[in-house]
Design a protein around this motif. Structure first.
Motif, PDB file in Angstrom:
ATOM      1  N   CYS A   8       0.728  -1.384  -0.094  1.00 49.63           N
ATOM      2  CA  CYS A   8      -0.146   0.204   0.004  1.00 49.63           C
ATOM      3  C   CYS A   8       0.879   1.233  -0.087  1.00 49.63           C
ATOM      4  O   CYS A   8       2.167   1.177   0.231  1.00 49.63           O
ATOM      5  N   ALA A   9       0.315   2.580  -0.283  1.00 49.72           N
ATOM      6  CA  ALA A   9       0.859   3.432  -0.291  1.00 49.72           C
ATOM      7  C   ALA A   9       1.982   3.996   0.635  1.00 49.72           C
ATOM      8  O   ALA A   9       3.228   4.020   0.248  1.00 49.72           O
ATOM      9  N   GLY A  10       1.912   3.864   2.143  1.00 48.47           N
ATOM     10  CA  GLY A  10       2.790   4.119   3.044  1.00 48.47           C
ATOM     11  C   GLY A  10       3.949   3.082   2.992  1.00 48.47           C
ATOM     12  O   GLY A  10       5.187   3.721   3.152  1.00 48.47           O
ATOM     13  N   ILE A  11       3.687   2.031   2.827  1.00 49.03           N
ATOM     14  CA  ILE A  11       4.696   0.915   2.788  1.00 49.03           C
ATOM     15  C   ILE A  11       5.541   0.929   1.541  1.00 49.03           C
ATOM     16  O   ILE A  11       6.707   0.937   1.658  1.00 49.03           O
ATOM     17  N   THR A  15       9.672   1.636   1.340  1.00 47.57           N
ATOM     18  CA  THR A  15      10.430   0.554   0.516  1.00 47.57           C
ATOM     19  C   THR A  15      11.036   1.095  -0.516  1.00 47.57           C
ATOM     20  O   THR A  15      12.256   0.742  -0.861  1.00 47.57           O
ATOM     21  N   VAL A  16      10.535   1.883  -1.516  1.00 48.16           N
ATOM     22  CA  VAL A  16      11.318   2.516  -2.440  1.00 48.16           C
ATOM     23  C   VAL A  16      12.583   3.258  -1.889  1.00 48.16           C
ATOM     24  O   VAL A  16      13.662   3.363  -2.533  1.00 48.16           O
ATOM     25  N   GLU A  17      12.397   3.866  -0.770  1.00 50.98           N
ATOM     26  CA  GLU A  17      13.604   4.780  -0.039  1.00 50.98           C
ATOM     27  C   GLU A  17      14.543   3.925   0.409  1.00 50.98           C
ATOM     28  O   GLU A  17      15.749   4.512   0.066  1.00 50.98           O
ATOM     29  N   PHE A  18      14.271   2.874   1.107  1.00 47.97           N
ATOM     30  CA  PHE A  18      15.266   1.963   1.680  1.00 47.97           C
ATOM     31  C   PHE A  18      15.877   0.874   1.152  1.00 47.97           C
ATOM     32  O   PHE A  18      16.813   0.329   1.504  1.00 47.97           O
ATOM     33  N   ILE A  50       0.070  -9.830   0.019  1.00 46.00           N
ATOM     34  CA  ILE A  50      -0.382  -8.574   0.332  1.00 46.00           C
ATOM     35  C   ILE A  50       0.291  -8.045   1.650  1.00 46.00           C
ATOM     36  O   ILE A  50      -0.109  -8.705   2.763  1.00 46.00           O
ATOM     37  N   ALA A  51       1.214  -7.222   1.412  1.00 46.68           N
ATOM     38  CA  ALA A  51       2.122  -6.696   2.549  1.00 46.68           C
ATOM     39  C   ALA A  51       1.286  -5.844   3.520  1.00 46.68           C
ATOM     40  O   ALA A  51       0.445  -4.986   3.318  1.00 46.68           O
ATOM     41  N   GLU A  52       1.423  -6.420   4.781  1.00 44.09           N
ATOM     42  CA  GLU A  52       1.059  -5.380   5.970  1.00 44.09           C
ATOM     43  C   GLU A  52       2.304  -4.740   6.762  1.00 44.09           C
ATOM     44  O   GLU A  52       2.043  -3.876   7.293  1.00 44.09           O
ATOM     45  N   ARG A  53       3.376  -5.336   6.624  1.00 43.58           N
ATOM     46  CA  ARG A  53       4.558  -4.670   7.201  1.00 43.58           C
ATOM     47  C   ARG A  53       5.804  -5.326   6.409  1.00 43.58           C
ATOM     48  O   ARG A  53       5.827  -6.383   5.954  1.00 43.58           O
TER      49      ARG A  53
END
Length: 67
Positions: A8-11, A15-18, A50-53
């Motif tokens: 989802c957007a926040g995750i 993820t893109v950053e790190f 479907i990632a939660e974390r």
């Protein structure tokens, strides 16, 4: 074996950053399966996470030089 991981957007933003190619990550989420017919009318089955974390297992590099 390749897995599709849906973020989802926040995750996704963190993820893109790190995360870089070769980064070690741990993903917590649920499995989802679906199917569709491709252009040759063959049934294709897909399993996605479907990632939660997402946990980043690599240490973040420091930006200071040793001296």
């Amino acid at each position: 074996m390749w897995l599709i991981i849906c973020l989802c957007a926040g995750i996704a933003e963190s993820t893109v950053e790190f995360c870089r190619k070769g980064s070690l990550i741990a993903v917590k989420g649920r499995l989802q399966t679906r199917n569709y017919d491709d252009s040759e009318d063959k049934r294709v089955y897909v399993t996605e996470v479907i990632a939660e974390r997402v946990n980043f297992l690599n240490e973040h590099p420091t930006h200071s030089s040793a001296g």
